[in-house]
Write a protein that holds these residues in place. Sequence first.
Motif, PDB file in Angstrom:
ATOM      1  N   PHE A  99       0.823  -1.206   0.000  1.00  0.00           N
ATOM      2  CA  PHE A  99       0.000   0.000   0.000  1.00  0.00           C
ATOM      3  C   PHE A  99       0.857   1.256   0.000  1.00  0.00           C
ATOM      4  CE2 PHE A  99      -2.123   3.456   2.278  1.00  0.00           C
ATOM      5  CZ  PHE A  99      -3.167   3.680   1.390  1.00  0.00           C
ATOM      6  N   VAL A 100       1.997   1.194   0.691  1.00  0.00           N
ATOM      7  CA  VAL A 100       2.890   2.365   0.704  1.00  0.00           C
ATOM      8  C   VAL A 100       3.335   2.693  -0.716  1.00  0.00           C
ATOM      9  CG1 VAL A 100       5.135   3.240   1.478  1.00  0.00           C
ATOM     10  CG2 VAL A 100       3.671   1.969   3.063  1.00  0.00           C
ATOM     11  N   THR A 101       3.664   1.665  -1.494  1.00  0.00           N
ATOM     12  CA  THR A 101       4.085   1.885  -2.875  1.00  0.00           C
ATOM     13  C   THR A 101       2.925   2.411  -3.714  1.00  0.00           C
ATOM     14  OG1 THR A 101       5.691   0.098  -2.660  1.00  0.00           O
ATOM     15  CG2 THR A 101       5.164   0.820  -4.889  1.00  0.00           C
ATOM     16  N   LEU A 102       1.723   1.890  -3.486  1.00  0.00           N
ATOM     17  CA  LEU A 102       0.549   2.422  -4.193  1.00  0.00           C
ATOM     18  C   LEU A 102       0.382   3.900  -3.904  1.00  0.00           C
ATOM     19  CD1 LEU A 102      -0.265  -0.637  -4.666  1.00  0.00           C
ATOM     20  CD2 LEU A 102      -2.624   0.139  -4.386  1.00  0.00           C
ATOM     21  N   GLY A 103       0.519   4.275  -2.621  1.00  0.00           N
ATOM     22  CA  GLY A 103       0.385   5.675  -2.259  1.00  0.00           C
ATOM     23  C   GLY A 103       1.453   6.536  -2.908  1.00  0.00           C
ATOM     24  N   PHE A 104       2.680   6.017  -2.961  1.00  0.00           N
ATOM     25  CA  PHE A 104       3.769   6.768  -3.580  1.00  0.00           C
ATOM     26  C   PHE A 104       3.527   6.958  -5.072  1.00  0.00           C
ATOM     27  CE2 PHE A 104       7.907   6.788  -5.770  1.00  0.00           C
ATOM     28  CZ  PHE A 104       8.448   7.941  -5.219  1.00  0.00           C
ATOM     29  N   PHE A 105       3.148   5.883  -5.748  1.00  0.00           N
ATOM     30  CA  PHE A 105       2.866   5.984  -7.183  1.00  0.00           C
ATOM     31  C   PHE A 105       1.690   6.929  -7.430  1.00  0.00           C
ATOM     32  CE2 PHE A 105       5.838   2.746  -8.068  1.00  0.00           C
ATOM     33  CZ  PHE A 105       5.995   2.661  -9.437  1.00  0.00           C
ATOM     34  N   SER A 106       0.694   6.858  -6.575  1.00  0.00           N
ATOM     35  CA  SER A 106      -0.458   7.736  -6.708  1.00  0.00           C
ATOM     36  C   SER A 106      -0.038   9.194  -6.616  1.00  0.00           C
ATOM     37  CB  SER A 106      -1.478   7.400  -5.616  1.00  0.00           C
ATOM     38  OG  SER A 106      -2.585   8.256  -5.670  1.00  0.00           O
ATOM     39  N   LEU A 107       0.801   9.513  -5.630  1.00  0.00           N
ATOM     40  CA  LEU A 107       1.220  10.904  -5.430  1.00  0.00           C
ATOM     41  C   LEU A 107       2.098  11.413  -6.571  1.00  0.00           C
ATOM     42  CD1 LEU A 107       1.300  13.404  -3.576  1.00  0.00           C
ATOM     43  CD2 LEU A 107       3.354  12.415  -2.528  1.00  0.00           C
ATOM     44  N   VAL A 108       3.150  10.667  -6.906  1.00  0.00           N
ATOM     45  CA  VAL A 108       4.095  11.186  -7.899  1.00  0.00           C
ATOM     46  C   VAL A 108       3.463  11.263  -9.285  1.00  0.00           C
ATOM     47  CG1 VAL A 108       6.120  10.422  -6.628  1.00  0.00           C
ATOM     48  CG2 VAL A 108       5.137   8.918  -8.363  1.00  0.00           C
ATOM     49  N   THR A 109       2.548  10.335  -9.585  1.00  0.00           N
ATOM     50  CA  THR A 109       1.866  10.401 -10.878  1.00  0.00           C
ATOM     51  C   THR A 109       0.871  11.557 -10.898  1.00  0.00           C
ATOM     52  OG1 THR A 109       2.030   7.983 -11.050  1.00  0.00           O
ATOM     53  CG2 THR A 109       0.572   9.098 -12.601  1.00  0.00           C
ATOM     54  N   GLY A 110       0.175  11.743  -9.784  1.00  0.00           N
ATOM     55  CA  GLY A 110      -0.825  12.800  -9.724  1.00  0.00           C
ATOM     56  C   GLY A 110      -0.256  14.193  -9.763  1.00  0.00           C
ATOM     57  N   VAL A 111       0.897  14.405  -9.133  1.00  0.00           N
ATOM     58  CA  VAL A 111       1.423  15.772  -9.011  1.00  0.00           C
ATOM     59  C   VAL A 111       2.642  16.027  -9.886  1.00  0.00           C
ATOM     60  CG1 VAL A 111       0.600  15.851  -6.628  1.00  0.00           C
ATOM     61  CG2 VAL A 111       3.004  15.321  -7.062  1.00  0.00           C
ATOM     62  N   GLY A 112       3.152  15.000 -10.567  1.00  0.00           N
ATOM     63  CA  GLY A 112       4.404  15.153 -11.303  1.00  0.00           C
ATOM     64  C   GLY A 112       4.386  16.266 -12.334  1.00  0.00           C
ATOM     65  N   GLY A 113       3.393  16.248 -13.232  1.00  0.00           N
ATOM     66  CA  GLY A 113       3.325  17.261 -14.280  1.00  0.00           C
ATOM     67  C   GLY A 113       3.098  18.650 -13.725  1.00  0.00           C
TER      68      GLY A 113
END
Length: 206
Positions: A36-50
Motif C-alpha cells: 500500500f505504501v508503494t501504491l500511495g507513492f505511485f499515486s502521489l508522484v503520478t498525480g502531481v508530477g506534471g
Amino acid sequence: MNSEVLTPLLNWLDLAGVAIFALTGALVAAKERQTFVTLGFFSLVTGVGGGTVRDLLIGAPVFWIQDARVPVVCLVVALFAWFTPTRWWEGRFLSIADGLGLAAYAVLGAAKAIEYGLPPVSAAFMGIITGCVGGIIRDVLAGRPSILMRPELYVTAAALSASVTVLGDLAGIRREWVWIAATTAGYGLRLAAIRWNLALPAYGRD
C-alpha cells in the motif's frame, strides 16, 4: 493554490486531473502486486508530477504543497485502488483514464501559464508538459516502456487541448467554455487514437 490567479473551476479541474492520474499510478503499482505504501507513492508522484514541473518552470508556488487537499486526494485514490480487484481495470481502462487526465491537465497547465503571464506559445508548451510528465514518471518508476513510445497519438492530444485553451484565450472567449471545449477535444482525439490506433507518420530515413 493561488486564489488570486486560479478560478474555482480551474481548482476543481486541477483536483480532477490529480485524481485521474493518481488512479493510473496506483493501478500500475497494484498490478505489480506492490504494498500500500508503494501504491500511495505511485499515486502521489503520478498525480502531481506534471503540475510540479509546471509550477517550478513558471515560478508559481508548487500547488500540492500549498493545498493540503491534493495529498489527501492521492491517498484516497490509493485506498480505492487497494480495495478493488485488478480485474476491474483490465483492458483499455488505464489508457482511457489516463487520456482524460492528459486532456484535463493540459488545459490546466496552459490556463495557469496564461494567468502567470506567459506568452501563448510558452503557455501551450506548459500545458503539454503538465499533461505528459506525470505519466512519464509513472512508467519510468514502474520499469515500463514510456507511454510516449506507444504508436498512437498521445502528446498530440495534449497539444490539441493546450492549443485550444490558448487560442480561446486569445479570441476572448469565455474561459469556462474554452476549458470544456479544450478538454473534450483532446480527450476525444486520445480516445480515437486508442480505438483506431491513430498515429502520426514515423521517422523512416536511414
